[in-house]
Design a protein around this motif. Structure first.
Motif, short mmCIF file in Angstrom:
data_model
loop_
_atom_site.label_atom_id
_atom_site.label_comp_id
_atom_site.label_asym_id
_atom_site.label_seq_id
_atom_site.Cartn_x
_atom_site.Cartn_y
_atom_site.Cartn_z
N PHE A 38 -9.34 -4.21 -9.32
CA PHE A 38 -7.95 -4.44 -8.95
C PHE A 38 -7.22 -3.26 -8.90
N ASP A 39 -6.95 -3.00 -7.39
CA ASP A 39 -5.92 -1.85 -7.28
C ASP A 39 -4.88 -2.41 -6.78
N PRO A 40 -3.76 -2.46 -7.59
CA PRO A 40 -2.62 -3.01 -7.22
C PRO A 40 -1.55 -2.52 -6.21
N ASP A 41 -1.75 -1.06 -5.84
CA ASP A 41 -1.12 -0.06 -5.21
C ASP A 41 -0.36 -0.81 -3.75
N ASN A 42 -1.23 -1.33 -3.06
CA ASN A 42 -0.75 -1.79 -1.81
C ASN A 42 -0.17 -3.15 -1.80
N LEU A 43 -0.17 -3.79 -2.75
CA LEU A 43 0.48 -5.21 -3.08
C LEU A 43 1.95 -4.63 -3.40
N LEU A 44 1.90 -3.77 -4.46
CA LEU A 44 3.29 -3.20 -4.94
C LEU A 44 3.93 -2.58 -3.87
N LYS A 45 3.46 -1.81 -3.07
CA LYS A 45 3.85 -1.21 -2.04
C LYS A 45 4.61 -2.26 -0.81
N ASN A 46 4.04 -3.34 -0.51
CA ASN A 46 4.21 -4.42 0.21
C ASN A 46 5.38 -5.36 -0.63
N VAL A 47 5.55 -5.10 -1.88
CA VAL A 47 6.42 -5.89 -2.64
C VAL A 47 6.22 -7.24 -2.42
N MET A 48 4.88 -7.51 -2.77
CA MET A 48 4.11 -8.82 -2.77
C MET A 48 4.22 -9.38 -4.45
N ASP A 95 1.85 -5.38 -17.36
CA ASP A 95 1.32 -6.72 -16.44
C ASP A 95 2.08 -6.37 -15.06
N PHE A 96 2.03 -7.68 -14.23
CA PHE A 96 2.40 -7.84 -12.98
C PHE A 96 3.13 -9.18 -12.85
N HIS A 97 3.95 -9.49 -11.88
CA HIS A 97 4.17 -10.63 -11.66
C HIS A 97 4.56 -10.81 -10.11
N PHE A 98 4.46 -11.89 -9.53
CA PHE A 98 4.73 -12.12 -8.21
C PHE A 98 6.32 -11.87 -8.02
N ALA A 99 6.58 -11.29 -6.83
CA ALA A 99 7.97 -10.90 -6.34
C ALA A 99 8.73 -12.20 -6.33
N HIS A 100 8.26 -13.40 -6.14
CA HIS A 100 9.13 -14.49 -6.09
C HIS A 100 8.21 -15.69 -6.37
N ALA A 101 8.55 -16.69 -6.93
CA ALA A 101 7.66 -17.89 -7.19
C ALA A 101 7.03 -18.33 -5.90
N MET A 102 7.88 -18.45 -4.78
CA MET A 102 7.55 -18.98 -3.55
C MET A 102 6.55 -18.28 -2.73
N ILE A 103 6.35 -16.85 -2.96
CA ILE A 103 5.24 -16.26 -2.56
C ILE A 103 3.98 -16.47 -3.23
#
Length: 335
Positions: free
Chosen positions: A186-196, A203-211
């Motif tokens: 799991f490489d989170p870089d692109n998901l972080l870049k896209n603010v998903m 750890d990580f969390h979704f930028a918003h529960a609705m996402i």
């Protein structure tokens, strides 16, 4: 008893906040109260009462849909001062100001996004973050639509990763996501870049529960079931509750027995409210007669511990009717 334990929790939290407030003014923020169960709602009502005479600002947030901070809940605050602030939609100028933070975008697309968002800042933000993929005549009409559009724009490997993460919940670890992926990476870089997603310590969390909800609902049922099955395998040794819940969502027949094991562990730890919730869910599932009997007896035991004597007796009468041998008859009668 359970009521005394819950009162102890409430008083401990109140004392802790009061002690902290003696050194400095405090802001206490509790988000997403719409997810709270009845026990948590009771704790929140006590907290509102506890802070009314000390220098603490308590902020509770809740969605309008499913809001549980209603008049019945407010009665539990016993008249403590409470102000409700309904956040209105952004007006066109506020929405346009927000758009300025997203770089040099096409004015026609910005205008279309502002209009389509209806003043919903989350919806507008998601539209603007996907502006490069949109045209003024092709703007999704819902948050689900824009989440799907942003998901479609990701590379296949990132799509799989965020889908796996959505199965794990709002917050997740890298190791857990990797356990669900075929590649194991799991490489989170692109998901972080896209603010998903956003970092949360290690750890990580979704930028918003609705996402997270949008990503989760975008998957077909077999795909969700398979990911939940893998998640159950990941949690089997470390978290009995999550193991059972993922088996349940994977539609595995062993879920009810897993709930029974988890509920027993919670009972031994004196967490009767959670144990009761687990048993109630297990009894809704299709399972073997002996597992159902054991669940019904545990249900009776928990109800008795929680002071619901009549309901406990009723549960043991059900167990008595379901008993298939002398040992079960004896167990139900003793209960």
């Amino acid at each position: 008893d359970n009521a005394t334990r819950n009162l102890g929790k409430q008083e401990t939290l109140g004392d802790l906040i009061q002690t902290k407030s003696e050194a400095t003014n405090l802001l206490v923020r509790i988000e997403d109260a719409h997810w709270a169960d009845q026990v948590i709602l009771a704790h929140l009502a006590h907290l509102v009462r506890a802070v009314q005479s000390i220098p603490v600002l308590l902020i509770l947030t809740s969605r309008i849909t499913g809001d549980k901070l209603d008049q019945n809940w407010r009665a539990g605050t016993e008249g403590a001062p409470l102000m409700a602030i309904d956040l209105s939609p952004l007006d066109s100028s506020e929405a346009s100001d927000l758009a300025q933070y997203f770089g040099d975008l096409n004015e026609d697309v910005i205008s279309a996004c502002v209009e389509r968002s209806g003043g919903n800042p989350l919806f507008l933000e998601q539209l603007l973050r996907n502006a490069d993929e949109l045209t003024a005549g092709n703007i999704p009409g819902t948050i689900q639509g824009i989440v799907q559009a942003r998901l479609d724009a990701l590379q296949t490997i990132d799509q799989g990763a965020i889908q796996a993460a959505s199965v794990l919940g709002q917050r997740f670890t890298r190791a857990a996501v990797e356990a669900l992926l075929d590649s194991g990476i799991f490489d989170p870089d692109n998901l972080l870049k896209n603010v998903m997603i956003r970092p949360a310590g290690e750890d990580f969390h979704f930028a918003h529960a609705m996402i997270r909800e949008g990503v989760y609902s975008s998957m077909l049922r077999p795909r969700r079931a398979e990911l939940h099955r893998r998640a159950a395998n990941w949690f089997e040794e470390d978290d009995l509750v999550l193991f059972a819940e993922h088996l349940d969502k994977a539609e595995e027949r062993g879920a009810a027995k897993a709930y029974f094991v988890a509920a027993n562990a919670e009972t031994e730890a004196n967490r009767y409210d959670l144990a009761l919730r687990l048993v109630e869910r297990a009894l809704e599932l299709d399972t073997e007669p002996d597992v159902r009997f054991d669940l019904t007896c545990l249900y009776g035991d928990l109800l008795r511990e929680l002071g619901q004597v009549d309901e406990s007796i009723s549960a043991f009468k059900t167990a008595l009717n379901d008993a298939e041998d002398d040992l079960q008859l004896c167990q139900a009668n003793i209960g």
